[in-house]
Design a protein around this motif. Structure first.
Motif, mmCIF file in Angstrom:
data_model
loop_
_atom_site.group_PDB
_atom_site.id
_atom_site.type_symbol
_atom_site.label_atom_id
_atom_site.label_comp_id
_atom_site.label_asym_id
_atom_site.label_seq_id
_atom_site.Cartn_x
_atom_site.Cartn_y
_atom_site.Cartn_z
ATOM 1 N N GLY A 82 0.785 -1.232 0.000
ATOM 2 C CA GLY A 82 0.000 0.000 0.000
ATOM 3 C C GLY A 82 0.812 1.275 0.000
ATOM 4 N N THR A 83 2.041 1.222 -0.468
ATOM 5 C CA THR A 83 2.874 2.429 -0.543
ATOM 6 C C THR A 83 2.264 3.407 -1.535
ATOM 7 O OG1 THR A 83 4.889 1.226 0.013
ATOM 8 C CG2 THR A 83 5.159 3.314 -1.158
ATOM 9 N N GLY A 84 2.193 4.670 -1.109
ATOM 10 C CA GLY A 84 1.601 5.674 -1.989
ATOM 11 C C GLY A 84 2.609 6.456 -2.801
ATOM 12 N N THR A 85 3.821 6.670 -2.251
ATOM 13 C CA THR A 85 4.798 7.545 -2.904
ATOM 14 C C THR A 85 6.106 6.795 -3.134
ATOM 15 O OG1 THR A 85 3.847 9.513 -1.869
ATOM 16 C CG2 THR A 85 6.094 9.704 -2.741
ATOM 17 N N ILE A 86 6.642 6.909 -4.344
ATOM 18 C CA ILE A 86 7.932 6.335 -4.707
ATOM 19 C C ILE A 86 8.910 7.487 -4.942
ATOM 20 C CG2 ILE A 86 9.228 4.973 -6.392
ATOM 21 C CD1 ILE A 86 7.346 3.243 -4.876
ATOM 22 N N VAL A 87 10.048 7.434 -4.261
ATOM 23 C CA VAL A 87 11.118 8.402 -4.485
ATOM 24 C C VAL A 87 12.200 7.710 -5.314
ATOM 25 C CG1 VAL A 87 12.858 9.904 -3.444
ATOM 26 C CG2 VAL A 87 10.636 9.581 -2.324
ATOM 27 N N PHE A 97 1.773 5.340 -8.964
ATOM 28 C CA PHE A 97 2.150 5.882 -7.650
ATOM 29 C C PHE A 97 2.297 7.391 -7.753
ATOM 30 C CE2 PHE A 97 4.162 1.717 -8.194
ATOM 31 C CZ PHE A 97 3.742 1.024 -7.070
ATOM 32 N N ASN A 98 2.359 8.029 -6.603
ATOM 33 C CA ASN A 98 2.904 9.386 -6.564
ATOM 34 C C ASN A 98 4.422 9.239 -6.683
ATOM 35 O OD1 ASN A 98 0.351 10.533 -6.069
ATOM 36 N ND2 ASN A 98 0.577 10.180 -3.856
ATOM 37 N N VAL A 99 5.024 9.907 -7.639
ATOM 38 C CA VAL A 99 6.450 9.758 -7.912
ATOM 39 C C VAL A 99 7.173 11.065 -7.612
ATOM 40 C CG1 VAL A 99 8.213 9.339 -9.678
ATOM 41 C CG2 VAL A 99 6.133 7.956 -9.638
ATOM 42 N N VAL A 100 8.201 10.989 -6.774
ATOM 43 C CA VAL A 100 9.112 12.108 -6.551
ATOM 44 C C VAL A 100 10.443 11.731 -7.207
ATOM 45 C CG1 VAL A 100 10.364 13.490 -4.854
ATOM 46 C CG2 VAL A 100 7.983 12.819 -4.419
ATOM 47 N N SER A 160 2.973 15.316 -15.390
ATOM 48 C CA SER A 160 1.960 14.365 -14.951
ATOM 49 C C SER A 160 1.489 14.782 -13.562
ATOM 50 C CB SER A 160 2.539 12.941 -14.904
ATOM 51 O OG SER A 160 1.636 12.058 -14.265
ATOM 52 N N PRO A 161 0.184 14.661 -13.268
ATOM 53 C CA PRO A 161 -0.296 14.990 -11.921
ATOM 54 C C PRO A 161 0.370 14.154 -10.838
ATOM 55 C CG PRO A 161 -2.134 14.701 -13.452
ATOM 56 C CD PRO A 161 -0.916 14.244 -14.167
ATOM 57 N N GLY A 162 0.843 12.970 -11.192
ATOM 58 C CA GLY A 162 1.458 12.092 -10.205
ATOM 59 C C GLY A 162 2.965 12.229 -10.119
ATOM 60 N N LEU A 163 3.533 13.290 -10.700
ATOM 61 C CA LEU A 163 4.986 13.440 -10.733
ATOM 62 C C LEU A 163 5.416 14.767 -10.132
ATOM 63 C CD1 LEU A 163 7.831 12.526 -11.736
ATOM 64 C CD2 LEU A 163 7.304 13.688 -13.898
#
Length: 672
Positions: free
Chosen positions: A489-494, A557-560, A612-615
């Motif tokens: 269930g991880t939401g954000t990937i760095v 995912f949310n990507v940073v 991208s909204p997720g980036l």
């Protein structure tokens, strides 16, 4: 045994490319094949002497080892003795301890085994090892520890059966090398250094000895010229990426054999190699080989930046001058004969034993005393041995090439998770490993859980593979991390990765004497069938792959994405320590920001176009680099190194970047 001046000339053809290669002359990118030429020559000459002794019924293993001792040890011990004061004065503690190990290993003729356990022969850090080149002496001596005895035992069955046995052993050794080349469990470093996969080269010389002593030689201009070409062409055509040893090694090995067999005095090659210049260098080639590596290594150790080509070439010339002196005043006086120094066998062996014990004692002190750190000032030691709270975590949570990808989560890396889950997952190569620990601490302080494992040398994106080293299972690493992120269930990937290093075919050069030691690590994008495309379109395919994979991850995912971190180009702690030891200015250490931006430009231009909204993207240059024209990138701040080497952030450097990353992570947390 009849003296053949062309063989001495062939030694010159062997040693000069080795010297020019180690000097860093890119034109001689395959100059290391000179060692293979030496192996064949050595096998030929020593076997010729053994065959003659066996045929005449005067074979003596003690006399054989006496000849080897007189040939090898006086010059070797003299060069080692000359290395000691420079090592003591110029080497940092860790390198002096390694030098001590190499001294012990050289005396025991196992330095090839030591260097196999330490690092790749072609690694940039290996260039600072003064005794690295002794690996080839160790291979030869290990060979000659057994070969004369095998020859003696088999000789009773007749010359021809022995010859066929030698041929069979050569084929077996070559096949062993080819098997090892294709076995992912055996490293290229092991194949390069160890005697079993090198013995066939010496045995090729032994085969030549049987052929030459079995009847009259037939001179052949064409075959001799072909042999010379087979040696010379690889000197310019091969490079560090050429699989070696391998079937490619047949070029210098077979080329040397052809010259030995067919370059008689009547041939063009024979006459060329018999000229005074070639023969003169050939006579001093052993001493030249001994001298060149210590001179180059100490030049690199003493210089604040990479020594220029002019300095290295002057060291190469100096190695020839010192070679003549040691040949004339060390090698020659100890050669076998009534007038030789220590002409008595007992006194020779006693002296060799005494020197060996003394050297091993000195080397042991360097190792046991941890490189004698008391030689250095407290400030120099502080740069070389900074306190780093990341150490245990980085060691446990960085995967290694050639090993299976472990199931997640790894217990040692789970300390920042909550109930077996992580809000944020950090992925990437060793740059991710350098940033992960302080970033996980910051996440914890912000009430977020985190998890990270890094895979040094692997891009932090799925769908790619390393072209230069198949042991890296990069795609499996990223696939396993992303699958675990979805399961937990991880939401954000760095993502933290040296994207330009995988794209370029050269590593970063800061233009001021600093050249990044790692890489390049060439990658390619895999198609649906897991295959890479044509090499000529690799660059564009990689850039398109970066964009596609990042955007695809931003859909899941949310990507940073942490953009490329500035690279110093020189080993910052070592530079600062050398500045304390040798002087050289006290202004804050920095590099030209424009140089890094230009090097990273092909990648950053692609990243600039991603939307991208997720980036979210993190500008990694802003904490370190002045954006103004002519701006600089800081490598230290207030006397503290911001890098742990030439490209990885230190704890202090990572702490400067972490707030920027946290800002983007938290922007996802606060988004509606």
């Amino acid at each position: 045994m009849v003296y053949r001046p062309e063989i001495d000339g062939l030694r010159a053809v062997a040693v000069l490319p080795v010297i020019l290669f180690h000097a860093g002359l890119s034109t001689f990118s395959g100059g290391y094949v000179g060692v293979d030429v030496f192996f064949v020559i050595s096998g030929f000459l020593i076997t010729s002497i053994l065959i003659q002794d066996l045929q005449e019924g005067r074979f003596s293993i003690i006399r054989f080892y006496e000849r080897r001792a007189r040939r090898i040890l006086p010059a070797l011990f003299f060069v080692m003795l000359c290395c000691l004061p420079f090592a003591y004065a110029w080497m940092p503690p860790d390198k002096l301890a390694d030098f001590g190990k190499s001294i012990v290993a050289v005396c025991l003729f196992v330095s090839n085994i030591l260097f196999w356990r330490q690092e790749n022969y072609f690694a940039a850090t290996a260039e600072e090892k003064p005794l690295l080149h002794t690996w080839s002496l160790a291979v030869e001596e290990q060979y000659y520890l057994l070969f004369p005895l095998v020859l003696f035992v088999l000789w009773r069955f007749g010359r021809n059966p022995v010859f066929y046995c030698v041929m069979a052993l050569a084929v077996l050794s070559l096949l062993l090398n080819e098997w090892a080349l294709r076995n992912p469990d055996i490293t290229n470093t092991a194949r390069f250094y160890l005697a079993p996969t090198r013995a066939w080269e010496l045995l090729a010389g032994s085969i030549c000895a049987f052929l030459v002593t079995g009847g009259p030689r037939r001179a052949n201009d064409a075959l001799a010229l072909l042999g010379l070409a087979a040696i010379v062409i690889p000197v310019f055509a091969f490079d560090k990426t050429t699989p070696f040893p391998s079937l490619y090694t047949l070029f210098p090995v077979v080329g040397t054999a052809l010259i030995i067999l067919y370059a008689g005095s009547s041939t063009l090659v024979g006459r060329l190699l018999s000229t005074r210049g070639f023969v003169g260098i050939g006579l001093i080639s052993y001493s030249a080989y001994l001298w060149h590596q210590p001179l180059f290594a100490f030049a690199r150790l003493r210089s604040l930046t990479d020594p220029g080509l002019a300095l290295m070439m002057s060291m190469g010339v100096l190695s020839l001058g010192l070679a003549w002196l040691s040949w004339r005043f060390v090698e020659q006086p100890f050669r076998a004969g009534r007038n030789a120094l220590l002409a008595d066998r007992r006194s020779l062996f006693s002296a060799c034993l005494a020197f060996s014990v003394a050297f091993m004692a000195l080397g042991g002190v360097m190792v046991v005393r941890d490189g004698l750190p008391g030689r250095l000032s407290a400030d120099a030691l502080a740069h070389l041995r900074p306190a780093d709270p990341r150490g245990a975590f980085m060691q446990a949570c960085q995967l290694q090439e050639g090993r299976p990808i472990p199931p997640h989560p790894l217990q040692m890396c789970s300390g920042f998770m909550a109930d077996g889950a992580a809000d944020v997952m950090i992925v990437g190569d060793s740059h991710a490993g350098a940033l992960a620990y302080p970033l996980l601490q910051a996440l914890q302080e912000a009430g977020l859980s985190g998890y990270s494992t890094a895979y040094p040398g692997c891009i932090g994106l799925p769908g790619f593979r390393r072209l230069d080293d198949p042991r890296y299972d990069c795609d499996s690493y990223m696939t396993s991390m992303l699958e675990y992120a979805e399961r937990s269930g991880t939401g954000t990937i760095v993502i933290v990765s040296r994207l330009p290093l995988y794209f370029h075919e050269t590593s970063f050069d800061n233009g001021e004497g600093g050249h990044e030691k790692g890489g390049p690590f060439l990658i390619d994008r895999l198609d649906a069938a897991g295959q890479a495309g044509l090499p000529d379109s690799r660059a564009q395919r990689v850039l398109d792959g970066y964009a596609a994979e990042i955007l695809a991850l931003a859909e899941r995912f949310n990507v940073v994405l942490v953009r490329p971190i500035p690279v110093a180009g020189w080993d910052v702690p070592a530079y600062l320590a050398k500045r304390e030891m040798f002087g050289g200015g006290m202004s804050p250490l920095s590099t030209d920001a424009a140089a890094f931006r230009a090097w990273a430009a092909p990648v950053t231009e692609v990243l600039d176009r991603l939307d991208s909204p997720g980036l979210r993207q993190v500008d990694s240059t802003s904490p370190f680099c002045d954006p103004a024209p002519g701006g600089r990138c800081l490598n230290e701040r207030d006397g503290v190194a911001l890098y742990s080497d030439d490209d990885h952030l230190s704890q202090a450097g990572a702490e400067m970047l972490v707030p920027k990353v946290m800002e983007q992570i938290l922007s996802f947390q606060s988004a509606p």
